[in-house]
Scaffold this motif. Structure first.
Motif, PDB file in Angstrom:
ATOM      1  N   SER A   1       0.831  -1.212   0.000  1.00  0.00           N
ATOM      2  CA  SER A   1       0.000   0.000   0.000  1.00  0.00           C
ATOM      3  C   SER A   1       0.862   1.256   0.000  1.00  0.00           C
ATOM      4  O   SER A   1       0.541   2.248  -0.655  1.00  0.00           O
ATOM      5  N   LEU A   2       1.976   1.219   0.735  1.00  0.00           N
ATOM      6  CA  LEU A   2       2.898   2.360   0.766  1.00  0.00           C
ATOM      7  C   LEU A   2       3.654   2.499  -0.556  1.00  0.00           C
ATOM      8  O   LEU A   2       3.907   3.610  -1.028  1.00  0.00           O
ATOM      9  N   LEU A   3       3.994   1.371  -1.162  1.00  0.00           N
ATOM     10  CA  LEU A   3       4.665   1.417  -2.469  1.00  0.00           C
ATOM     11  C   LEU A   3       3.779   2.116  -3.487  1.00  0.00           C
ATOM     12  O   LEU A   3       4.242   2.982  -4.246  1.00  0.00           O
TER      13      LEU A   3
ATOM     14  N   LEU B   1       7.000   4.738  -3.462  1.00  0.00           N
ATOM     15  CA  LEU B   1       8.296   4.391  -2.888  1.00  0.00           C
ATOM     16  C   LEU B   1       8.966   3.238  -3.628  1.00  0.00           C
ATOM     17  O   LEU B   1       8.300   2.406  -4.235  1.00  0.00           O
ATOM     18  N   ARG B   2      10.276   3.211  -3.561  1.00  0.00           N
ATOM     19  CA  ARG B   2      11.041   2.028  -3.939  1.00  0.00           C
ATOM     20  C   ARG B   2      10.953   1.058  -2.764  1.00  0.00           C
ATOM     21  O   ARG B   2      10.740   1.476  -1.626  1.00  0.00           O
ATOM     22  N   ILE B   3      11.178  -0.234  -3.012  1.00  0.00           N
ATOM     23  CA  ILE B   3      11.014  -1.222  -1.953  1.00  0.00           C
ATOM     24  C   ILE B   3      11.978  -0.968  -0.795  1.00  0.00           C
ATOM     25  O   ILE B   3      11.600  -1.050   0.372  1.00  0.00           O
ATOM     26  N   ASN B   4      13.239  -0.607  -1.103  1.00  0.00           N
ATOM     27  CA  ASN B   4      14.188  -0.364  -0.005  1.00  0.00           C
ATOM     28  C   ASN B   4      13.822   0.893   0.785  1.00  0.00           C
ATOM     29  O   ASN B   4      14.088   0.987   1.986  1.00  0.00           O
TER      30      ASN B   4
ATOM     31  N   THR C   1       6.875  -2.149  -9.673  1.00  0.00           N
ATOM     32  CA  THR C   1       5.718  -1.914 -10.542  1.00  0.00           C
ATOM     33  C   THR C   1       4.718  -0.976  -9.869  1.00  0.00           C
ATOM     34  O   THR C   1       4.057  -0.177 -10.538  1.00  0.00           O
ATOM     35  N   PHE C   2       4.609  -1.041  -8.544  1.00  0.00           N
ATOM     36  CA  PHE C   2       3.685  -0.153  -7.830  1.00  0.00           C
ATOM     37  C   PHE C   2       4.153   1.298  -7.917  1.00  0.00           C
ATOM     38  O   PHE C   2       3.324   2.209  -8.000  1.00  0.00           O
ATOM     39  N   ARG C   3       5.447   1.528  -7.922  1.00  0.00           N
ATOM     40  CA  ARG C   3       5.981   2.892  -8.078  1.00  0.00           C
ATOM     41  C   ARG C   3       5.665   3.426  -9.477  1.00  0.00           C
ATOM     42  O   ARG C   3       5.264   4.580  -9.628  1.00  0.00           O
TER      43      ARG C   3
END
Length: 321
Positions: free
Chosen positions: A127-129, A134-137, A267-269
């Protein structure tokens, strides 16, 4: 296991130059691979011929991507320039040009469908991505102090290129974030009761912040299930969860949806950016939220949504008069 004095000298140089742990591991892996490929000859006794053989092996036998080949060459060039202190010139193979691919994006419905198949902290990470771009890191490195629920902003500390930035924080995630903060607080309380409680900090910062690193505000939002020894400074701390844990959960969530796209955390970003543009957000604002230095990087998403062809009709759709 006996450590190689040469590789340890490379490690020290990497740390002196303040490279990330991820880069350190990657560079050491490639340098070790280069040495083993050349029958364990010392790099001081090797040069262009051995480097070219190794790159040729990666491209033809291993069939690695251009990005992977570039990473290997970066590691080798770093070693020669900074450790052996010799410039490598006139290589037959230079850095290969990466293909500029248009990223895969999801529709809003597809993104929410995948997120809906995740549970607990993994649901919140995805959800935050998507909700913050955001990037995962960047998501995994979030600390409690980086979240401002009052004005719904999120601070990204040292993102790609070591740049800080602020981005959006969806109001609809406030309750879930508060619940996750409480879970992190319970873990931190247990650590402090057992004589620990230090969070993982970038190299050498523990000397600067000292016991302030035990403050709850410095703790990761998504703490690891176990404590570990800090790889640089040696103290016992609690790091954030590893991205491979999220990847496994994401893969299962995508399979459940039956969506025929290659979906990764990033992909979410991409989807965050395209959804903002589709809803009329100014491209400069999108650039700032994503933390892009170059507007041309952000402009790639205009190709994804097809804005250049918005008034062009396919000949197949033209009516015959």
């Amino acid at each position: 296991m006996t450590k190689s004095p040469f590789l340890e000298s490379v490690r020290q140089e990497i740390r002196t130059m303040r490279y990330s742990i991820k880069t350190e591991k990657s560079y050491l892996w490639w340098i070790k691979g280069f040495i083993l490929f050349n029958d364990k000859k010392h790099p001081n006794d090797m040069g262009n011929h051995e480097i070219e053989r190794f790159l040729n092996h990666l491209a033809i036998n291993r069939q690695v991507s251009s990005a992977t080949q570039n990473q290997a060459l970066c590691a080798i060039i770093f070693m020669y320039k900074n450790v052996i202190q010799r410039e490598i010139k006139n290589l037959k193979y230079g850095f290969t040009k990466r293909d500029r691919a248009i990223p895969t994006v999801l529709t809003h419905e597809e993104a929410m469908q995948i997120i809906g198949n995740l549970k607990d902290k993994y649901w919140l990470i995805a959800s935050l991505l998507y909700g913050c771009g955001l990037r995962i890191n960047e998501a995994l490195k979030l600390r409690v102090k980086d979240l401002n629920l009052a004005d719904n902003t999120l601070f990204v500390f040292r993102g790609k290129g070591r740049k800080d930035r602020y981005t959006l924080l969806p109001k609809s995630l406030n309750e879930s974030i508060k619940n996750q903060i409480e879970k992190a607080k319970l873990i931190h309380h247990k650590d402090t009761c057992e004589g620990y409680g230090l969070t993982s900090l970038p190299p050498s910062l523990i000397r600067k912040y000292g016991h302030a690193a035990k403050d709850f505000s410095w703790q990761y939002l998504f703490p690891s299930s176990i404590r570990c020894e800090h790889p640089h400074d040696g103290y016992i701390c609690r790091h954030h969860i590893h991205e491979t844990a999220f990847r496994k959960q994401l893969r299962q969530a995508v399979l459940k949806t039956g969506i025929a796209k290659r979906v990764k955390a990033h992909t979410f970003r991409h989807t965050f950016a395209t959804q903002l543009l589709l809803n009329g957000t100014d491209i400069r604002t999108v650039q700032e939220l994503l933390g892009h230095s170059d507007l041309r990087t952000t402009e790639l998403y205009t190709h994804v949504i097809g804005s250049r062809f918005s008034h062009t009709i396919s000949p197949f759709d033209r009516k015959v008069i």
